[in-house]
Design a protein around this motif. Sequence first.
Motif, PDB file in Angstrom:
ATOM      1  N   ILE A  93       0.843  -1.205   0.000  1.00 52.21           N
ATOM      2  CA  ILE A  93       0.000   0.000   0.000  1.00 52.21           C
ATOM      3  C   ILE A  93       0.877   1.253   0.000  1.00 52.21           C
ATOM      4  CG2 ILE A  93      -1.633   1.354   1.372  1.00 52.21           C
ATOM      5  CD1 ILE A  93      -2.870  -1.311   2.281  1.00 52.21           C
ATOM      6  N   ALA A  94       1.922   1.252   0.835  1.00 53.95           N
ATOM      7  CA  ALA A  94       2.831   2.405   0.909  1.00 53.95           C
ATOM      8  C   ALA A  94       3.544   2.612  -0.430  1.00 53.95           C
ATOM      9  CB  ALA A  94       3.854   2.189   2.025  1.00 53.95           C
ATOM     10  N   HIS A  95       3.945   1.527  -1.065  1.00 53.79           N
ATOM     11  CA  HIS A  95       4.592   1.587  -2.384  1.00 53.79           C
ATOM     12  C   HIS A  95       3.669   2.235  -3.407  1.00 53.79           C
ATOM     13  CE1 HIS A  95       6.450   0.201  -6.136  1.00 53.79           C
ATOM     14  NE2 HIS A  95       5.306  -0.390  -6.448  1.00 53.79           N
ATOM     15  N   ASN A  96       2.431   1.766  -3.463  1.00 58.18           N
ATOM     16  CA  ASN A  96       1.470   2.315  -4.432  1.00 58.18           C
ATOM     17  C   ASN A  96       1.123   3.771  -4.130  1.00 58.18           C
ATOM     18  OD1 ASN A  96       1.200  -0.072  -5.970  1.00 58.18           O
ATOM     19  ND2 ASN A  96      -0.276  -0.910  -4.519  1.00 58.18           N
ATOM     20  N   LEU A  97       0.981   4.079  -2.854  1.00 61.95           N
ATOM     21  CA  LEU A  97       0.652   5.450  -2.467  1.00 61.95           C
ATOM     22  C   LEU A  97       1.800   6.392  -2.794  1.00 61.95           C
ATOM     23  CD1 LEU A  97      -1.383   7.350  -1.147  1.00 61.95           C
ATOM     24  CD2 LEU A  97      -0.361   6.796   1.075  1.00 61.95           C
ATOM     25  N   PHE A  98       3.021   5.940  -2.547  1.00 58.45           N
ATOM     26  CA  PHE A  98       4.194   6.760  -2.868  1.00 58.45           C
ATOM     27  C   PHE A  98       4.243   7.076  -4.360  1.00 58.45           C
ATOM     28  CE2 PHE A  98       8.542   6.604  -4.625  1.00 58.45           C
ATOM     29  CZ  PHE A  98       9.004   7.818  -4.155  1.00 58.45           C
ATOM     30  N   LEU A  99       4.043   6.053  -5.214  1.00 55.04           N
ATOM     31  CA  LEU A  99       4.092   6.275  -6.662  1.00 55.04           C
ATOM     32  C   LEU A  99       2.929   7.137  -7.136  1.00 55.04           C
ATOM     33  CD1 LEU A  99       5.316   2.830  -8.050  1.00 55.04           C
ATOM     34  CD2 LEU A  99       6.528   5.021  -8.068  1.00 55.04           C
ATOM     35  N   CYS A 100       1.789   7.028  -6.470  1.00 52.17           N
ATOM     36  CA  CYS A 100       0.643   7.878  -6.796  1.00 52.17           C
ATOM     37  C   CYS A 100       0.972   9.347  -6.511  1.00 52.17           C
ATOM     38  CB  CYS A 100      -0.578   7.434  -5.997  1.00 52.17           C
ATOM     39  SG  CYS A 100      -2.017   8.522  -6.165  1.00 52.17           S
ATOM     40  N   VAL A 101       1.476   9.616  -5.316  1.00 49.34           N
ATOM     41  CA  VAL A 101       1.807  10.995  -4.917  1.00 49.34           C
ATOM     42  C   VAL A 101       2.952  11.534  -5.762  1.00 49.34           C
ATOM     43  CG1 VAL A 101       2.660  12.440  -3.029  1.00 49.34           C
ATOM     44  CG2 VAL A 101       0.943  10.670  -2.575  1.00 49.34           C
ATOM     45  N   TYR A 102       3.991  10.704  -5.960  1.00 53.25           N
ATOM     46  CA  TYR A 102       5.127  11.140  -6.768  1.00 53.25           C
ATOM     47  C   TYR A 102       4.690  11.466  -8.200  1.00 53.25           C
ATOM     48  CZ  TYR A 102       9.013  10.836  -9.958  1.00 53.25           C
ATOM     49  OH  TYR A 102       9.885  11.109 -10.975  1.00 53.25           O
ATOM     50  N   SER A 103       3.863  10.613  -8.786  1.00 56.67           N
ATOM     51  CA  SER A 103       3.406  10.832 -10.158  1.00 56.67           C
ATOM     52  C   SER A 103       2.579  12.112 -10.259  1.00 56.67           C
ATOM     53  CB  SER A 103       2.587   9.630 -10.637  1.00 56.67           C
ATOM     54  OG  SER A 103       3.360   8.449 -10.645  1.00 56.67           O
ATOM     55  N   ALA A 104       1.728  12.353  -9.259  1.00 56.06           N
ATOM     56  CA  ALA A 104       0.920  13.579  -9.246  1.00 56.06           C
ATOM     57  C   ALA A 104       1.821  14.814  -9.136  1.00 56.06           C
ATOM     58  CB  ALA A 104      -0.069  13.536  -8.091  1.00 56.06           C
ATOM     59  N   TRP A 105       2.838  14.724  -8.297  1.00 52.48           N
ATOM     60  CA  TRP A 105       3.792  15.825  -8.142  1.00 52.48           C
ATOM     61  C   TRP A 105       4.514  16.100  -9.451  1.00 52.48           C
ATOM     62  CZ3 TRP A 105       9.280  15.393  -8.355  1.00 52.48           C
ATOM     63  CH2 TRP A 105       9.968  16.558  -7.982  1.00 52.48           C
ATOM     64  N   ILE A 163      10.330  -1.360 -10.762  1.00 54.45           N
ATOM     65  CA  ILE A 163      10.568  -2.805 -10.834  1.00 54.45           C
ATOM     66  C   ILE A 163       9.936  -3.503  -9.633  1.00 54.45           C
ATOM     67  CG2 ILE A 163      12.388  -4.565 -10.656  1.00 54.45           C
ATOM     68  CD1 ILE A 163      14.161  -2.817 -12.353  1.00 54.45           C
ATOM     69  N   LEU A 164       9.754  -2.778  -8.544  1.00 51.11           N
ATOM     70  CA  LEU A 164       9.114  -3.358  -7.359  1.00 51.11           C
ATOM     71  C   LEU A 164       7.710  -3.873  -7.672  1.00 51.11           C
ATOM     72  CD1 LEU A 164      10.139  -1.055  -4.351  1.00 51.11           C
ATOM     73  CD2 LEU A 164      10.851  -3.403  -4.817  1.00 51.11           C
ATOM     74  N   ASP A 165       7.055  -3.308  -8.681  1.00 55.30           N
ATOM     75  CA  ASP A 165       5.749  -3.831  -9.101  1.00 55.30           C
ATOM     76  C   ASP A 165       5.865  -5.315  -9.439  1.00 55.30           C
ATOM     77  OD1 ASP A 165       4.669  -1.321  -8.832  1.00 55.30           O
ATOM     78  OD2 ASP A 165       4.566  -0.897 -10.973  1.00 55.30           O
ATOM     79  N   THR A 166       6.917  -5.653 -10.177  1.00 52.40           N
ATOM     80  CA  THR A 166       7.134  -7.044 -10.581  1.00 52.40           C
ATOM     81  C   THR A 166       7.536  -7.899  -9.393  1.00 52.40           C
ATOM     82  OG1 THR A 166       7.834  -6.282 -12.771  1.00 52.40           O
ATOM     83  CG2 THR A 166       8.383  -8.537 -12.177  1.00 52.40           C
ATOM     84  N   VAL A 167       8.354  -7.357  -8.502  1.00 49.65           N
ATOM     85  CA  VAL A 167       8.754  -8.090  -7.292  1.00 49.65           C
ATOM     86  C   VAL A 167       7.519  -8.453  -6.469  1.00 49.65           C
ATOM     87  CG1 VAL A 167      10.058  -7.958  -5.132  1.00 49.65           C
ATOM     88  CG2 VAL A 167      11.031  -7.006  -7.231  1.00 49.65           C
ATOM     89  N   ILE A 168       6.588  -7.533  -6.365  1.00 49.41           N
ATOM     90  CA  ILE A 168       5.356  -7.784  -5.607  1.00 49.41           C
ATOM     91  C   ILE A 168       4.546  -8.913  -6.259  1.00 49.41           C
ATOM     92  CG2 ILE A 168       3.115  -6.786  -4.996  1.00 49.41           C
ATOM     93  CD1 ILE A 168       4.627  -4.083  -4.678  1.00 49.41           C
ATOM     94  N   ILE A 169       4.449  -8.871  -7.590  1.00 46.84           N
ATOM     95  CA  ILE A 169       3.715  -9.917  -8.310  1.00 46.84           C
ATOM     96  C   ILE A 169       4.357 -11.280  -8.073  1.00 46.84           C
ATOM     97  CG2 ILE A 169       3.187 -10.802 -10.627  1.00 46.84           C
ATOM     98  CD1 ILE A 169       2.791  -7.888 -11.502  1.00 46.84           C
ATOM     99  N   LEU A 170       5.685 -11.343  -8.149  1.00 51.50           N
ATOM    100  CA  LEU A 170       6.397 -12.603  -7.922  1.00 51.50           C
ATOM    101  C   LEU A 170       6.206 -13.089  -6.486  1.00 51.50           C
ATOM    102  CD1 LEU A 170       9.698 -11.749  -9.839  1.00 51.50           C
ATOM    103  CD2 LEU A 170       8.072 -13.546 -10.462  1.00 51.50           C
TER     104      LEU A 170
END
Length: 315
Positions: A93-105, A163-170
């Motif tokens: 959740i923290a990973h996704n939230l970070f990328l959401c906020v970073y992308s918006a910024w 790349i952490l997206d893929t690590v999470i999937i694995l």
Amino acid sequence: MASTRTIFDNSSALLSSPPTGIIFKLPIGIAFPQGPPEGSLFSSSFDRLMDIRVPMTIATIYATCVHILNRSRGHGTEPVRFARTTLFKWLVIAHNLFLCVYSAWTCLGMISSLVRTVTETSRSHSRGSSNFWRGLCSLKDGIWGHGLNYYGFLFYLSKFYEILDTVIILAKGKSPSLLQTYHHAGAMLSMWAGIRFASPPIWIFVVFNSLIHTLMYFYYTLSGLNIKVPKAVKRALTTIQICQFLFGGSLAIVHFFIYYFDPSLGQYTSCLVNPGQTFALWFNVLYLAPLTYLFIGFWIDSYVHSRKFYQTKVQ
């Protein structure tokens, strides 16, 4: 100036044939462009991180490891033990939230820089839409030195973190798809090319992709919090991504034909001024072609075939 050139938008900008003198040349021996502002994050490492060996090595290792793991593990692999813990859930959740906020910024910062740059160039010379293109194309007066060299460089670095997206999937015991692997590996190289050669169309990748990622990672954050999101929203996100590739790629190609008025030279000049910029544009467009195909295939499998399968089971 080419005789085939036609007047565009009330004589304030010119549309012409591409600069054939550089369009098919290899980008060899081209100096690094102006990096991010001194003192900003990773600015001192700009030249080292923009070495072609960095994205090539990471992308190759990433794609190779995913391929080997997919073949060795097969389907139906159990999640790793840590992936079943509450801590793992909150880290995702923290990973996704970070990328959401970073992308918006990134998206807001780039849009602000675009508006400010185009406004400033418009005030400096009275040539209508030519000033708009000057704001996008000029390395001296345009968006590159007024935000793109900063936000774009950080956006390039974020492609490694993703790349952490893929690590999470694995970790969840799933197999990353070809779409996933190609998307992440190709994004590293595409962003590298655009930033390494300061290719003007790379602003499209940064603005559009950061906007889509803001929405996408917000969706993932809600899903991680067990907040039910209608499937129509997910379908809309995939549709927007496909539209992004089609529209963004088309808009990028337009840069091949744009000439803007440069007050310092007193004449119209091409938006693309060296082989590196044209190489980066070609590379991004060629990367988008199979990516669009894979996304359309994903859309059909997820929202057409799955619906037919569901209807068959109900009957």
